[in-house]
Design a protein around this motif. Structure first.
Motif, mmCIF file in Angstrom:
data_model
loop_
_atom_site.group_PDB
_atom_site.id
_atom_site.type_symbol
_atom_site.label_atom_id
_atom_site.label_comp_id
_atom_site.label_asym_id
_atom_site.label_seq_id
_atom_site.Cartn_x
_atom_site.Cartn_y
_atom_site.Cartn_z
ATOM 1 N N THR A 179 0.846 -1.179 0.000
ATOM 2 C CA THR A 179 0.000 0.000 0.000
ATOM 3 C C THR A 179 0.890 1.241 0.000
ATOM 4 O O THR A 179 2.101 1.151 0.256
ATOM 5 C CB THR A 179 -0.903 0.021 1.239
ATOM 6 N N THR A 193 -1.832 8.441 -7.501
ATOM 7 C CA THR A 193 -2.394 8.559 -6.156
ATOM 8 C C THR A 193 -1.388 8.142 -5.088
ATOM 9 O O THR A 193 -1.351 8.715 -3.995
ATOM 10 C CB THR A 193 -3.669 7.715 -6.018
ATOM 11 N N GLU A 222 -8.590 13.483 -2.021
ATOM 12 C CA GLU A 222 -8.905 12.850 -3.296
ATOM 13 C C GLU A 222 -10.120 13.547 -3.879
ATOM 14 O O GLU A 222 -10.937 14.111 -3.135
ATOM 15 C CB GLU A 222 -9.236 11.364 -3.134
ATOM 16 N N VAL A 243 -12.979 13.753 -1.183
ATOM 17 C CA VAL A 243 -12.569 13.155 0.087
ATOM 18 C C VAL A 243 -11.640 14.153 0.761
ATOM 19 O O VAL A 243 -10.612 14.542 0.188
ATOM 20 C CB VAL A 243 -11.842 11.812 -0.121
ATOM 21 N N ARG A 264 -9.069 15.829 3.658
ATOM 22 C CA ARG A 264 -8.011 15.454 4.589
ATOM 23 C C ARG A 264 -8.512 15.626 6.019
ATOM 24 O O ARG A 264 -9.453 16.387 6.278
ATOM 25 C CB ARG A 264 -6.774 16.325 4.367
ATOM 26 N N ALA A 292 -16.767 9.737 1.756
ATOM 27 C CA ALA A 292 -15.726 9.055 2.536
ATOM 28 C C ALA A 292 -14.697 8.381 1.646
ATOM 29 O O ALA A 292 -13.536 8.212 2.033
ATOM 30 C CB ALA A 292 -16.375 8.017 3.458
ATOM 31 N N SER A 293 -15.117 7.985 0.446
ATOM 32 C CA SER A 293 -14.194 7.324 -0.476
ATOM 33 C C SER A 293 -14.724 7.472 -1.890
ATOM 34 O O SER A 293 -15.900 7.816 -2.099
ATOM 35 C CB SER A 293 -14.040 5.835 -0.128
ATOM 36 N N LEU A 294 -13.862 7.195 -2.861
ATOM 37 C CA LEU A 294 -14.236 7.252 -4.273
ATOM 38 C C LEU A 294 -14.220 5.844 -4.865
ATOM 39 O O LEU A 294 -13.404 5.004 -4.453
ATOM 40 C CB LEU A 294 -13.255 8.137 -5.043
ATOM 41 N N ARG A 310 -13.109 3.003 -7.073
ATOM 42 C CA ARG A 310 -11.903 2.726 -7.848
ATOM 43 C C ARG A 310 -11.874 1.270 -8.277
ATOM 44 O O ARG A 310 -12.507 0.414 -7.670
ATOM 45 C CB ARG A 310 -10.635 3.042 -7.025
#
Length: 545
Positions: free
Chosen positions: A271, A292, A461, A481, A483, A517-519, A521
């Motif tokens: 990661t 990213t 993001e 998203v 920070r 909260a997230s995209l 992918r």
């Protein structure tokens, strides 16, 4: 086509009609391959036969393999396939594993035995795996025992899959590999244009497509991009975050290092949080990862000794100029941006280090040609937005898919990207062709707005798409998203909107911002803008009703 070495003719039978293929170019002397060649002899065996078998091929947390040891493991798996598992040349074999030495050995063993490797992402589930099995008519799978649950579920969903053989934790594969006399194997007499890989696209635009690649397609990226752009050396140590099932990962992990006798570092999990520590621990010199990841790790560069690192490659999606500049400032290293694709095997536009221009994808890789065209396939003047067209030694051949005629037109590959070519021949990415937003008559590239927003310290993001609007047709909508420490309230929304207005033409600012909260992918980390468009369309329908 050249006489095939395949007994099972499925792959060649299911290539698109040749009049739907792109024109292939073999203009470089390095691309003049013999008619009969098995690519594994070039990637592995030649180092052994030339007396360099003691060079380190693979480093992992659990073992290190020289080229001679890797060659023996490949041979043993190839013998298992042909002597014990009923495999014949041309059969497709599904592979399922995280990145590790045995995955690489199995990948190449299938090819050496004359088969067709179909590698899959470790995170795929049985439903997705069953689609691959049915589409490619796969009877046999080799799988890491740790991923066996979904493999067994796949067998229930796809009866075409007759057998799954596991390695690890006392698996059946190791027992078969240890048979005496299995250490040697003569490579199958394959044609240079025999299919050896079916790589499925990552699904950024919907149902995955199987892209069919020949033995020559494994070599061509190395002898074009690898030689003229990457310019790595046999002493380099490659590391990367992409799965081996992703052709970007295959190139960075296997093809480029093995073509020059270099070393690949294989970690099952890498990661962004683990990337810098791994570079430090294994003294990596070349890294392949996505924009990213560079963005995520840049603030932490000073916490780790990454002085061994000398080359950084980015692909998978557009590299924002802000990320390029921040990484350069933090490390002193110029990121080699590039555009490639599963259909094209690897990167076809990208400049070597001394010719990079921040924000530009670069110039065509030697061996490739590219142009920007209008809807009538006419090349547009420099500085004009249009569709990217490319051709070279690799190109699109879909497995039994009507979308072939969309990707290949008039002998050119159309990756689906909108570009501008400047007066010096550099290509500047604008958007995926279906990511262009038309609002009140203005053409707005979603990724351009994303790049501006990503430069703001509150934004971690973001994804920008067109949302239906009764007055303007579409408006620019940003999904963001944040920070840690920032709150998605009306005040921040106005701040971000003004920030965009003050950075680019005001008409490009996001009239709507939604904090998430997230995209969405893909398994390879690519942003799925089509999923965001679905959400925006559904929200617009709700508001209209």
């Amino acid at each position: 086509m050249i006489r095939s070495g395949h007994t099972d003719t499925f792959a060649r039978d299911n290539l698109p009609p040749q009049d739907q293929w792109p024109e292939f170019l073999f203009t470089l002397p390095e691309l003049q391959y013999p008619d009969r060649l098995n690519c594994v002899t070039e990637f592995v065996d030649k180092w052994v036969t030339s007396g360099q078998g003691d060079r380190t091929a693979i480093v992992s947390p659990n073992e290190t393999l020289t080229y001679a040891q890797l060659a023996e493991r490949i041979n043993r798996i190839a013998n298992v396939l042909t002597r014990d598992l009923g495999f014949v040349p041309g059969n497709r074999v599904l592979l399922r594993s995280a990145n590790n030495p045995t995955m690489i050995a199995a990948y190449l063993a299938v090819m050496k035995a004359g088969g067709v490797t179909v590698a899959t992402m470790p995170l795929l589930r049985a439903k997705e795996l069953s689609y691959t099995v049915k589409k490619a008519k796969i009877k046999l799978a080799l799988c890491d025992r740790k991923l066996g649950d979904e493999m067994e579920k796949t067998k229930a969903l796809a009866p075409e899959l007759e057998r799954a053989v596991y390695w690890g934790e006392g698996g059946e594969l190791e027992a078969l590999m240890n048979k005496p006399g299995y250490e040697n194997f003569t490579a199958c007499d394959t044609a240079i244009d025999d299919v050896c890989l079916i790589a499925f696209t990552s699904g950024t635009t919907g149902e995955p497509k199987g892209t069919m690649h020949f033995h020559r397609d494994m070599l061509a990226p190395c002898d074009s991009y690898g030689k003229y752009v990457l310019q790595a050396s046999p002493d380099d140590r490659f590391i990367g975050s992409a799965p081996l099932a992703f052709t970007f990962g295959l190139g960075g992990h296997v093809l480029f290092p093995f073509r020059i006798g270099a070393t690949t570092i294989q970690l099952e999990k890498l990661t962004p949080d683990e990337l810098l520590p791994a570079i430090e621990k294994y003294k990596a010199t070349v890294v392949f990862t996505a924009p990213t990841a560079y963005r995520a790790v840049t603030p932490h560069v000073g916490k780790h000794d990454i002085s061994s690192l000398r080359k950084c490659v980015s692909a998978g999606e557009a590299l924002p100029k802000a990320t390029f500049e921040a990484w350069k400032k933090a490390t002193g290293i110029t990121i080699l941006d590039g555009i490639g694709g599963t259909e094209m095997m690897h990167i076809f536009i990208g400049s070597p280090e001394g010719q990079v221009r921040g924000g530009s994808t670069g110039q065509p890789v030697p061996g490739y040609v590219a142009k920007v065209v209008d809807d009538n396939y006419n090349e547009v003047p420099r500085g004009t937005i249009g569709r990217l067209a490319v051709k070279g030694p690799t190109g699109c051949r879909y497995l039994d898919d009507p979308r072939q005629t969309k990707y290949v037109q008039h002998g050119w590959n159309f990756p689906g990207d909108t570009y501008v070519q400047d007066a010096d021949g550099y290509f500047w990415y604008q958007a995926r062709s279906d990511d262009m937003i038309i609002s009140s008559g203005y053409n707005i590239a979603g990724p351009e707005v994303e790049e501006v927003l990503l430069a703001h310290p509150a934004v971690a993001e973001c994804g920008v798409v067109g949302a239906p609007d009764p007055e303007r047709g579409h408006i620019v909508k940003a999904y963001i998203v944040l920070r840690a420490g920032h709150s998605g309230d009306a005040a921040l929304t106005k701040t971000l909107q003004d920030y965009v207005k003050n950075t680019v033409a005001p008409y490009k600012y996001p009239r709507a911002i939604e904090y998430v909260a997230s995209l969405p992918r893909t398994q390879t980390g690519k942003l799925q803008r089509f999923e965001l468009r679905k959400i925006a369309e559904a929200d617009a329908e709700k508001m209209a009703s």
